[in-house]
Design an enzyme around this catalytic site. Sequence first.
Site, PDB file in Angstrom:
ATOM      1  CB  ALA A 113      -0.867  -0.057   1.079  1.00 49.88           C
ATOM      2  CE1 TYR A 171      -5.269   1.102   6.847  1.00 49.96           C
ATOM      3  CE2 TYR A 171      -5.222  -0.427   5.339  1.00 49.96           C
ATOM      4  CZ  TYR A 171      -5.041  -0.073   6.332  1.00 49.96           C
ATOM      5  OH  TYR A 171      -3.987  -0.766   7.275  1.00 49.96           O
TER       6      TYR A 171
END
Length: 367
Positions: free
Chosen positions: A57, A182
């Site tokens: 990520a 997220y």
Amino acid sequence: MSLLFSPLAVGPLALRNRIAIAPMCQYSAVDGVPQPWHVQHLGRLAISGAGLVIVEATGVEAAGRITPDDTGLWNDAQEAAFADIIQGLRTYSDTPIGVQLAHAGRKASTAAPWKGGQALTEEEGAWTTFGPSALAFKESWHTPVEMTEADMDRVVAAFADAARRADRAGFDLVEVHAAHGYLLCEFLSPLSNQRTDQYGGSAENRARFPLRVAKAVRDAWPRTKALGVRFNGSDWVEGGVALEEVVAFGAAMHDLGYDYLHLTSGGNVARADIPGAEPGYQLRFAEAVKVAVPQAVVMAVGMIFDPHQAEQIVASGQADLIAIARAALDDPNWAHHAAVALGQAENLPVQYERAGKTTWPGYGRTV
């Protein structure tokens, strides 16, 4: 012929087999710039025998980092460092390399796991976090700023800019991160999105901002390269995202021109009870999306470490791709070993062939 080791087209990208190494945060960057650790980590995975490797990520803006130690793709130094890594990889590996573009939302501004994993204090360099609603992930964490239209515009532009940087750096694939609690995942779930405007309420409204981001990335990323999305199949909490909403989001992403759909779960609510000990525990979500959108390429992930289970998943049509993560950290040669277990050629790099199962005289002997 093993189906796990059969080729697969993911949009314009041709994979030699159905094994992908999922993004795994290393928390080892400096100001978003990958370091020598990333060189060796990605270098080893590039010769692992997997058909695809996806980099961790990677924040599209500084405020979107999970920790101060995350990689980023919002400035020239970060782009140049990734370009150098990929240029080096290409001297010995043609394995496709992707990157996961991410924004941590309300789960940003925390310490790396081995530094406590908690919300940063002001003295530790905490920064302002953003989310769909002013709801903290848990009591001790930062309460995010509820995003305005201007905030959304900024983040949409940041995702598109990061995609262009990923292209220039030489990545073969981009994966948009809409999972694990997220930012984009936070918008999709009614547990973290309690807005009363056009971005909250109904499933269609909650998907509106993630789909804006998705379209911006699709427009910025070349059609000659592969594009995918990772999203949650469940929050593992009552009242969370429903499976029919998950399926609808997957169909919408496919309609936007996304080349694969990567199903995972959890991470959006601290109190979730995730049954992570069961091999393949998330497979039901991938299968549901595959049934609903059979023309889509679907990736399954989640405690899949037995090659025979991986083979069965692909052979049964439950998913098209198998993502491994911790299994690859534990055994960087997992794909090579899986090939042997399934009766295929081991295909080690020539420099390592003398350690192959069929050529090393000492293998399997006991004292």
